[in-house]
Design an enzyme around this catalytic site. Structure first.
Site, PDB file in Angstrom:
ATOM      1  N   ASP A 185       0.861  -1.170   0.000  1.00  0.00           N
ATOM      2  CA  ASP A 185       0.000   0.000   0.000  1.00  0.00           C
ATOM      3  C   ASP A 185       0.910   1.238   0.000  1.00  0.00           C
ATOM      4  OD1 ASP A 185      -2.381   1.602   0.385  1.00  0.00           O
ATOM      5  OD2 ASP A 185      -1.755   1.808   2.468  1.00  0.00           O
TER       6      ASP A 185
ATOM      7  N   ASP B 263      -0.198   5.138   1.034  1.00  0.00           N
ATOM      8  CA  ASP B 263      -0.438   6.063   2.145  1.00  0.00           C
ATOM      9  C   ASP B 263      -0.401   5.343   3.483  1.00  0.00           C
ATOM     10  OD1 ASP B 263      -0.873   8.505   0.681  1.00  0.00           O
ATOM     11  OD2 ASP B 263      -2.779   7.669   0.011  1.00  0.00           O
TER      12      ASP B 263
ATOM     13  N   ASP C 229      -1.356  -0.831   5.957  1.00  0.00           N
ATOM     14  CA  ASP C 229      -1.475  -0.177   7.270  1.00  0.00           C
ATOM     15  C   ASP C 229      -2.927   0.034   7.687  1.00  0.00           C
ATOM     16  OD1 ASP C 229      -1.931   3.259   7.199  1.00  0.00           O
ATOM     17  OD2 ASP C 229      -1.945   2.053   5.382  1.00  0.00           O
TER      18      ASP C 229
END
Length: 211
Positions: free
Chosen positions: A8, A10, A165
């Site tokens: 991922d 961001d 995250d």
């Protein structure tokens, strides 16, 4: 075993979550609505922008201007230029991971490329950048990870490792049948038993090499 690492963007590669949500605070303040950046981060991490805006407009009973999303993107781009930093320890971790790598994000391609460039991470991924806006599939739909893996030449989900995250992305990786590592800085509860949580990027090479 061959390994393909699907990251991922961001909050996983770049420390952008607060800046993205600060953009909401700034833009909604123009409408007389006060938002809390910490609450936004907790609630919306990994969400698709259109769904965030729809949820907020419903919660505060406000109709957003047609150009709201575009102007929000401009604010975030400006915040990135002045404040964006890589996630602590991510460069050292990437240096220790000699496997094919890709970025798979719910964000638009221009935002992903800007973030990687500003943080000095572009060379780790080259052209292997996958945006939900280009594919037409958004997390938590697992097909976004399946698409990226196949495009990278990996057709067995067991050869792929997802690093995320947020719970939205974790769900996508898990449902794609891929080993999923949860960079869980906020100690959130994950209902998927096979997902491995960790709290610092210094741990990442060991977790991947042990997979």
């Amino acid at each position: 075993m061959k390994k393909c690492l699907l990251f991922d963007c961001d909050g996983t590669l770049v420390d952008s979550e607060r800046l993205c949500n600060q953009g909401f605070v700034i833009k909604f303040a123009e409408l007389g609505i006060k938002l809390d950046v910490d609450l936004l981060m907790f609630k919306y991490r990994g969400w698709e922008l259109d769904k965030i805006l729809a949820d907020l407009s419903c919660e505060f009973d406000v109709r957003l201007p047609n150009d709201f999303a575009a102007k929000y993107r401009v604010v975030v781009a400006e915040l990135f230029e002045s404040e964006l930093r890589p996630i602590e320890g991510i460069k050292a971790a990437l240096d220790l991971l000699p496997y094919p790598k890709a970025v798979v994000s719910n964000g638009p391609i221009f935002k992903i490329k800007q973030a990687l460039e500003l943080c000095g991470l572009s060379d780790y991924f080259g052209s292997h950048i996958y945006s939900a806006y280009d594919i037409g599939i958004w997390k938590p739909d697992p097909r976004i990870y399946e698409f990226a893996a196949k495009d990278m030449g990996f057709f067995d989900s067991k050869d792929c490792i997802v690093i995320e995250d947020g719970l939205v992305g974790v769900e996508a990786g898990y449902k794609a049948g891929m080993q999923t590592l949860f960079y869980n800085r906020f100690n959130q509860t994950c209902v998927f038993s096979s997902v491995v949580s960790f709290n610092a990027m210094v741990e990442l090479p060991g977790l991947i090499n042990a997979s």
